[in-house]
Scaffold this active site. Structure first.
Site, PDB file in Angstrom:
ATOM      1  N   HIS A  44      20.240  -7.845  33.634  1.00  0.00           N
ATOM      2  CA  HIS A  44      19.837  -8.069  32.240  1.00  0.00           C
ATOM      3  C   HIS A  44      20.359  -6.998  31.285  1.00  0.00           C
ATOM      4  CE1 HIS A  44      17.188  -7.868  28.718  1.00  0.00           C
ATOM      5  NE2 HIS A  44      17.108  -9.172  28.841  1.00  0.00           N
ATOM      6  N   HIS A  73      12.520 -17.589  34.728  1.00  0.00           N
ATOM      7  CA  HIS A  73      13.178 -16.559  33.924  1.00  0.00           C
ATOM      8  C   HIS A  73      13.611 -15.381  34.797  1.00  0.00           C
ATOM      9  CE1 HIS A  73      12.923 -13.256  30.714  1.00  0.00           C
ATOM     10  NE2 HIS A  73      13.933 -14.023  30.366  1.00  0.00           N
ATOM     11  N   ARG A  74      14.910 -15.111  34.828  1.00  0.00           N
ATOM     12  CA  ARG A  74      15.486 -14.095  35.724  1.00  0.00           C
ATOM     13  C   ARG A  74      15.022 -14.384  37.156  1.00  0.00           C
ATOM     14  NH1 ARG A  74      14.009  -8.743  31.950  1.00  0.00           N
ATOM     15  NH2 ARG A  74      14.267  -9.825  29.970  1.00  0.00           N
ATOM     16  N   GLU A 128      17.003 -19.243  35.039  1.00  0.00           N
ATOM     17  CA  GLU A 128      17.791 -18.533  34.035  1.00  0.00           C
ATOM     18  C   GLU A 128      18.236 -17.202  34.614  1.00  0.00           C
ATOM     19  OE1 GLU A 128      18.018 -15.573  30.522  1.00  0.00           O
ATOM     20  OE2 GLU A 128      16.820 -15.523  32.352  1.00  0.00           O
ATOM     21  N   ASP A 188       8.313 -15.979  33.590  1.00  0.00           N
ATOM     22  CA  ASP A 188       8.363 -15.052  34.727  1.00  0.00           C
ATOM     23  C   ASP A 188       7.412 -15.518  35.832  1.00  0.00           C
ATOM     24  OD1 ASP A 188       9.986 -13.326  33.201  1.00  0.00           O
ATOM     25  OD2 ASP A 188       8.238 -12.320  32.344  1.00  0.00           O
ATOM     26  N   GLU A 232      22.995 -16.897  30.898  1.00  0.00           N
ATOM     27  CA  GLU A 232      22.961 -16.239  29.587  1.00  0.00           C
ATOM     28  C   GLU A 232      24.060 -15.181  29.542  1.00  0.00           C
ATOM     29  OE1 GLU A 232      19.241 -14.416  28.258  1.00  0.00           O
ATOM     30  OE2 GLU A 232      20.388 -13.317  26.743  1.00  0.00           O
ATOM     31  N   LYS A 236      25.201 -12.134  28.543  1.00  0.00           N
ATOM     32  CA  LYS A 236      24.516 -10.955  28.014  1.00  0.00           C
ATOM     33  C   LYS A 236      25.530  -9.894  27.619  1.00  0.00           C
ATOM     34  CE  LYS A 236      20.319 -10.429  28.034  1.00  0.00           C
ATOM     35  NZ  LYS A 236      19.472 -10.920  26.910  1.00  0.00           N
ATOM     36  N   ASP A 257      21.048 -13.565  33.663  1.00  0.00           N
ATOM     37  CA  ASP A 257      21.849 -12.860  32.656  1.00  0.00           C
ATOM     38  C   ASP A 257      23.114 -12.330  33.321  1.00  0.00           C
ATOM     39  OD1 ASP A 257      19.544 -12.667  30.570  1.00  0.00           O
ATOM     40  OD2 ASP A 257      18.689 -11.853  32.423  1.00  0.00           O
TER      41      ASP A 257
END
Ligand code: G3P
Ligand code: MG
Length: 253
Positions: A71, A25-26, A52, A242, A128, A130, A54
């Site tokens: 993000h 995640h990120r 992933e 994370d 994603e 965003k 954003d």
């Protein structure tokens, strides 16, 4: 990949979900500054088959739209700058410190890192959407990079529909923060490949309904091993985390 061409499609995406998917995640936001190159490198080093990120769209000095990986719609939480992302040019954003001296990367820098990192097994990149007006530049970017394995997602289902109108092949996933009666209709209308949902809305009945309708479910953001184990046992396809270092043992099988 589709055998006949380089297009990454629904069938190719399904292969990634043939076993439990641990998605960085990120990048590995619990281990390095989120959405920076070291964060993505960390996730890949730890063995993530998917990451992933954003994206927001900004203009560069030549007024060309560029996709940047950040993000929030403001820069102050994650950088030493201030104000809206959209009030900055690419050049201004690139000068900011996004943590430990790292810059806010362009999408192209992250995809280049992924391509360089893995010669054989191609990691999946979940982009994603965003920021607003990210659909068109993302579709354009992917058209120029048919070799990438990508899932496009968004909480903004109109942005996702705009993307789908421009690209009818790349797998997409609507994101949901709360359960909604029309989730499956939304997924069907968008031609989605899976549903990405918040951890707190996951109930056995939801997973069952999605699975009956043919949609795998990916869950954000899961940092505890026990919780990931519970979700895996429920039939969830994968989790965004994370802390890939904590969850990686659950990957596969
Ligand atoms: O895509 C999963 C997750 O990233 C969605 O929430 O706020 O972390 O972008 P957020
Ligand atoms: Mg995200």
């Amino acid at each position: 990949m589709n055998k006949n061409n380089l297009t990454f499609d629904h069938a190719a995406f399904a292969n990634y979900l043939s076993s439990f998917l641990v998605i960085g995640h990120r990048g590995a936001a619990g281990l390095a500054p989120e959405n920076t190159l070291p964060s993505f490198r960390k996730a890949l080093d730890l063995g993530c088959r998917a990451i992933e990120l954003d994206v927001h769209a900004v203009c560069d000095a030549e007024d060309t739209t560029q996709l940047v990986v950040i993000h929030d719609d403001t820069v102050q939480r994650t950088t030493n700058g201030k104000g809206l992302v959209s009030n900055h040019t690419l050049e201004q954003l690139t000068k900011l410190d996004a943590g430990d001296g790292n810059h806010i990367p362009r999408l192209a820098e992250v995809t280049a890192l992924v391509a360089k990192h893995f010669a054989d097994a191609q990691p999946l990149i979940n982009i994603e959407l965003k920021g607003r007006r990210t659909a068109a530049p993302t579709a354009k970017f992917l058209q120029a990079h048919p070799e990438l394995a990508v899932l496009v997602s968004s909480f903004d289902h109109r942005e996702l529909a705009a993307f789908r109108a421009l690209d009818n092949t790349t797998p997409i996933a609507p994101l949901f923060e709360r359960a909604q009666a029309n989730m499956l209709d939304t997924a069907s209308e968008l031609g989605a490949s899976c549903l990405n949902v918040s951890q707190r809305m996951v109930k056995p009945v939801l997973i069952e309904k999605c699975s009956d309708a043919g949609y795998p479910v990916l869950v954000y953001t899961v940092n505890q091993k026990l919780e990931a184990q519970r979700l895996k046992a429920l039939g969830v396809g994968g989790v965004f985390t994370d802390r890939p270092d904590v969850l990686m043992a659950l990957s596969g099988d």
